[in-house]
Design a protein around this motif. Structure first.
Motif, PDB file in Angstrom:
ATOM      1  N   ALA A  23       0.816  -1.216   0.000  1.00 17.75           N
ATOM      2  CA  ALA A  23       0.000   0.000   0.000  1.00 17.75           C
ATOM      3  C   ALA A  23       0.852   1.270   0.000  1.00 17.75           C
ATOM      4  N   ILE A  24       2.149   1.156   0.266  1.00 14.38           N
ATOM      5  CA  ILE A  24       2.965   2.351   0.433  1.00 14.38           C
ATOM      6  C   ILE A  24       3.080   3.145  -0.870  1.00 14.38           C
ATOM      7  N   LEU A  25       3.430   2.476  -1.964  1.00 18.12           N
ATOM      8  CA  LEU A  25       3.621   3.203  -3.221  1.00 18.12           C
ATOM      9  C   LEU A  25       2.336   3.864  -3.715  1.00 18.12           C
ATOM     10  N   PRO A  26       1.197   3.151  -3.773  1.00 20.47           N
ATOM     11  CA  PRO A  26      -0.035   3.852  -4.176  1.00 20.47           C
ATOM     12  C   PRO A  26      -0.377   5.025  -3.261  1.00 20.47           C
ATOM     13  N   ALA A  27      -0.152   4.868  -1.961  1.00 16.38           N
ATOM     14  CA  ALA A  27      -0.460   5.953  -1.033  1.00 16.38           C
ATOM     15  C   ALA A  27       0.436   7.163  -1.279  1.00 16.38           C
ATOM     16  N   LEU A  28       1.721   6.912  -1.555  1.00 15.50           N
ATOM     17  CA  LEU A  28       2.632   8.016  -1.867  1.00 15.50           C
ATOM     18  C   LEU A  28       2.194   8.754  -3.133  1.00 15.50           C
ATOM     19  N   VAL A  29       1.824   8.006  -4.163  1.00 20.38           N
ATOM     20  CA  VAL A  29       1.387   8.629  -5.420  1.00 20.38           C
ATOM     21  C   VAL A  29       0.128   9.447  -5.199  1.00 20.38           C
ATOM     22  N   VAL A  30      -0.824   8.883  -4.470  1.00 21.63           N
ATOM     23  CA  VAL A  30      -2.064   9.603  -4.184  1.00 21.63           C
ATOM     24  C   VAL A  30      -1.766  10.889  -3.415  1.00 21.63           C
ATOM     25  N   GLY A  31      -0.878  10.818  -2.435  1.00 22.16           N
ATOM     26  CA  GLY A  31      -0.544  12.005  -1.649  1.00 22.16           C
ATOM     27  C   GLY A  31       0.038  13.119  -2.489  1.00 22.16           C
ATOM     28  N   VAL A  32       0.955  12.782  -3.376  1.00 15.85           N
ATOM     29  CA  VAL A  32       1.584  13.796  -4.230  1.00 15.85           C
ATOM     30  C   VAL A  32       0.565  14.391  -5.195  1.00 15.85           C
ATOM     31  N   TRP A 158      -9.603   3.865  -1.758  1.00 13.39           N
ATOM     32  CA  TRP A 158      -9.214   5.035  -2.528  1.00 13.39           C
ATOM     33  C   TRP A 158      -9.791   6.341  -1.969  1.00 13.39           C
ATOM     34  N   PRO A 159     -11.077   6.420  -1.625  1.00 15.37           N
ATOM     35  CA  PRO A 159     -11.565   7.664  -1.031  1.00 15.37           C
ATOM     36  C   PRO A 159     -10.853   8.037   0.258  1.00 15.37           C
ATOM     37  N   VAL A 160     -10.530   7.036   1.086  1.00 13.47           N
ATOM     38  CA  VAL A 160      -9.842   7.326   2.359  1.00 13.47           C
ATOM     39  C   VAL A 160      -8.454   7.901   2.087  1.00 13.47           C
ATOM     40  N   LEU A 161      -7.726   7.322   1.134  1.00 12.44           N
ATOM     41  CA  LEU A 161      -6.399   7.840   0.794  1.00 12.44           C
ATOM     42  C   LEU A 161      -6.485   9.260   0.264  1.00 12.44           C
ATOM     43  N   ALA A 162      -7.463   9.522  -0.604  1.00 11.85           N
ATOM     44  CA  ALA A 162      -7.597  10.860  -1.193  1.00 11.85           C
ATOM     45  C   ALA A 162      -7.946  11.893  -0.137  1.00 11.85           C
ATOM     46  N   GLU A 163      -8.869  11.557   0.758  1.00 10.81           N
ATOM     47  CA  GLU A 163      -9.233  12.494   1.823  1.00 10.81           C
ATOM     48  C   GLU A 163      -8.038  12.784   2.730  1.00 10.81           C
ATOM     49  N   ALA A 164      -7.329  11.738   3.138  1.00 12.85           N
ATOM     50  CA  ALA A 164      -6.172  11.926   4.015  1.00 12.85           C
ATOM     51  C   ALA A 164      -5.100  12.760   3.335  1.00 12.85           C
ATOM     52  N   ALA A 165      -4.832  12.492   2.064  1.00 16.35           N
ATOM     53  CA  ALA A 165      -3.806  13.242   1.335  1.00 16.35           C
ATOM     54  C   ALA A 165      -4.163  14.714   1.230  1.00 16.35           C
ATOM     55  N   THR A 166      -5.422  15.005   0.931  1.00 19.19           N
ATOM     56  CA  THR A 166      -5.841  16.396   0.774  1.00 19.19           C
ATOM     57  C   THR A 166      -5.785  17.139   2.096  1.00 19.19           C
ATOM     58  N   ILE A 167      -6.220  16.493   3.165  1.00 23.69           N
ATOM     59  CA  ILE A 167      -6.170  17.142   4.478  1.00 23.69           C
ATOM     60  C   ILE A 167      -4.725  17.375   4.906  1.00 23.69           C
ATOM     61  N   GLY A 168      -3.857  16.409   4.650  1.00 20.61           N
ATOM     62  CA  GLY A 168      -2.443  16.609   4.951  1.00 20.61           C
ATOM     63  C   GLY A 168      -1.864  17.787   4.198  1.00 20.61           C
ATOM     64  N   ALA A 169      -2.239  17.940   2.919  1.00 24.55           N
ATOM     65  CA  ALA A 169      -1.748  19.067   2.120  1.00 24.55           C
ATOM     66  C   ALA A 169      -2.338  20.384   2.600  1.00 24.55           C
ATOM     67  N   PHE A 199      -2.447   3.153   8.557  1.00 23.52           N
ATOM     68  CA  PHE A 199      -1.097   3.114   7.978  1.00 23.52           C
ATOM     69  C   PHE A 199      -1.057   3.742   6.586  1.00 23.52           C
ATOM     70  N   ALA A 200      -1.832   3.215   5.654  1.00 25.01           N
ATOM     71  CA  ALA A 200      -1.807   3.743   4.286  1.00 25.01           C
ATOM     72  C   ALA A 200      -2.317   5.180   4.214  1.00 25.01           C
ATOM     73  N   PRO A 201      -3.429   5.545   4.889  1.00 20.90           N
ATOM     74  CA  PRO A 201      -3.840   6.954   4.873  1.00 20.90           C
ATOM     75  C   PRO A 201      -2.792   7.892   5.445  1.00 20.90           C
ATOM     76  N   LEU A 202      -2.069   7.425   6.462  1.00 21.55           N
ATOM     77  CA  LEU A 202      -1.027   8.280   7.038  1.00 21.55           C
ATOM     78  C   LEU A 202       0.121   8.481   6.047  1.00 21.55           C
ATOM     79  N   VAL A 203       0.447   7.446   5.277  1.00 18.84           N
ATOM     80  CA  VAL A 203       1.459   7.602   4.228  1.00 18.84           C
ATOM     81  C   VAL A 203       1.000   8.629   3.200  1.00 18.84           C
ATOM     82  N   ALA A 204      -0.265   8.527   2.775  1.00 21.17           N
ATOM     83  CA  ALA A 204      -0.801   9.482   1.798  1.00 21.17           C
ATOM     84  C   ALA A 204      -0.813  10.898   2.364  1.00 21.17           C
ATOM     85  N   ALA A 209       1.366  16.315   2.674  1.00 21.29           N
ATOM     86  CA  ALA A 209       1.899  17.406   3.496  1.00 21.29           C
ATOM     87  C   ALA A 209       3.304  17.802   3.055  1.00 21.29           C
ATOM     88  N   MET A 210       4.160  16.826   2.769  1.00 21.03           N
ATOM     89  CA  MET A 210       5.527  17.137   2.350  1.00 21.03           C
ATOM     90  C   MET A 210       5.549  17.835   0.995  1.00 21.03           C
TER      91      MET A 210
END
Length: 427
Positions: A23-32, A158-169, A199-204, A209-210
């Motif tokens: 899950a790490i790589l997809p989460a990283l891509v979603v976050g960016v 996927w929705p959870v990763l997207a929400e977490a990534a956007t909130i982090g940003a 775990f995966a949402p936190l990666v995203a 955020a970064m």
């Protein structure tokens, strides 16, 4: 006793590392990707805002924030957004009064109109932030891409990763996303340990955020005068201000279905949104230009000089901004409610400091934001995090935790600032 023990379900086994690693790589891509979309929309909106509020009035010889220009611009923004909502495929998404941070998966055809309506809103001056529509767009895009690139992955991830990534940003840190997800998981039964689920949402969220930090360097620290060791007076001030903030915001929450219903009776976005724009323009004329826009930059201006306005001026901005948030969220502008709520809380806290100088500005601001956000968002952890991040003082955190208790008792179980499809408030 043995029978009771036998009846107890065995604890869920922890997910092995090999189940989390893919899950790490997809989460990283979603976050960016989610962060880049947020930054792109924000940058385009800022460029348009400079044109509308600087270049255009200067070329016409009109004051940038004169009463005339504020009324004209907000009315024009209502017309422009109304055209998008009326004519764009999918009508720029569902009624924003019925949506929150937990976004539905929208059809792709809706997204261009939603993005355009959001950029026009951010540039034009209504008191809403980008969070709700940008989360909705990221959720739809990530869900669509995820299903095509990794069809075997569970669709709900996927929705959870997207929400977490956007909130982090949005907040420049994954902490807010982690707190929000943990709060959501606490409300429903989840499988496995908490950290396996986040775990995966936190990666995203960390990737989002970064990315935002490296490209935009967001900061919520208002640079208020440093706060030392708290005393009993600070504790009393914190509890009172947080409770007043919660009660004040709950007045807007209570009025939300009625104001939304009044605009809904106009039955067309080309009537409701321009009418809302006119009301927002008149409110801006009353409260001044600092009550325009999402409020983050304006909050920094207020905090830069806590002694620069009178108690009456701070109080006026508090009430006007809250009314502008209520109107903008009711008439159909696409946007979120967190950032303008922060402005309301900051202005309320500085009002308390102006009325009672013994109230430290950091205490007033942090607890004012806490109380308002608890009522507007009904998200306890996120409200605590935002309030603490604004003052960047570890000594305030204990006061915030205590002040949240009476404020939460005032808001819990009562209507939320989100409506059902039939216009009734969610509890």
């Amino acid at each position: 006793m043995a029978q009771d023990s036998a009846r107890q379900a065995p604890p869920s086994p922890a997910s092995p590392a090999r189940a989390l690693l893919p899950a790490i790589l997809p989460a990283l891509v979603v976050g960016v990707l989610a962060s880049l979309l947020l930054l792109l929309v924000s940058e385009l909106a800022e460029q348009l805002q400079d044109v509308l509020w600087k270049n255009l009035p200067d070329a016409l010889g009109v004051g940038r924030y004169s009463v005339l220009w504020m009324v004209v611009m907000l009315t024009a923004t209502g017309i422009a957004v109304g055209l998008v909502v009326w004519k764009a495929p999918g009508h720029a998404g569902p009624d924003p009064a019925t949506t929150g941070l937990d976004a539905p998966v929208l059809p792709l055809v809706v997204l261009p109109g939603l993005l355009l309506a959001t950029m026009l809103m951010l540039a034009g001056g209504p008191s809403l932030g980008p969070e709700n529509p940008i989360i909705a767009v990221n959720v739809a895009l990530v869900y669509w891409l995820g299903h095509r690139l990794l069809p075997r992955a569970p669709g709900r991830v996927w929705p959870v990763l997207a929400e977490a990534a956007t909130i982090g940003a949005l907040f420049g840190t994954p902490v807010a996303a982690a707190l929000l997800i943990s709060e959501a998981l606490a409300g429903r039964q989840s499988e496995g340990p908490l950290w396996d689920n986040v775990f995966a949402p936190l990666v995203a969220a960390a990737a989002g955020a970064m990315t935002a930090t490296l490209l935009d360097r967001p900061s919520f620290d208002l640079g208020l005068p440093p706060f030392g060791e708290p005393d009993w007076g600070d504790l009393l001030s914190a509890m009172v201000i947080a409770s007043v903030g919660a009660l004040l915001a709950m007045a807007a929450v209570r009025a939300f279905p009625y104001v939304h219903g009044a605009f809904a009776r106009l039955r067309h976005p080309m009537l409701a949104l321009p009418a809302g724009g006119i009301v927002l323009g008149l409110l801006a004329a009353l409260g001044g230009h600092l009550t325009l826009f999402k409020g983050l930059a304006e909050v920094g201006e207020l905090a830069h000089d806590p002694e620069g306005w009178t108690a009456g001026e701070f109080a006026t901005m508090t009430v006007v901004k809250l009314a502008a948030l209520l109107v903008a969220a009711s008439c159909g502008f696409r946007g979120g409610r967190i950032f303008p709520a922060v402005f309301v809380g900051v202005a309320l806290g500085l009002t308390a400091h102006a009325v009672v100088p013994a109230v430290h500005p950091a205490i007033g601001v942090a607890t004012g934001v806490l109380g308002v956000l608890l009522a507007i968002t009904r998200q306890g952890w996120v409200s605590l995090f935002v309030a603490a991040a604004l003052v960047a003082s570890p000594a305030v955190i204990a006061l915030l935790c205590i002040a949240s208790l009476p404020a939460w008792l005032l808001v819990t179980g009562r209507p939320q600032m989100q409506l059902r499809e039939d216009g009734t408030a969610i509890r």
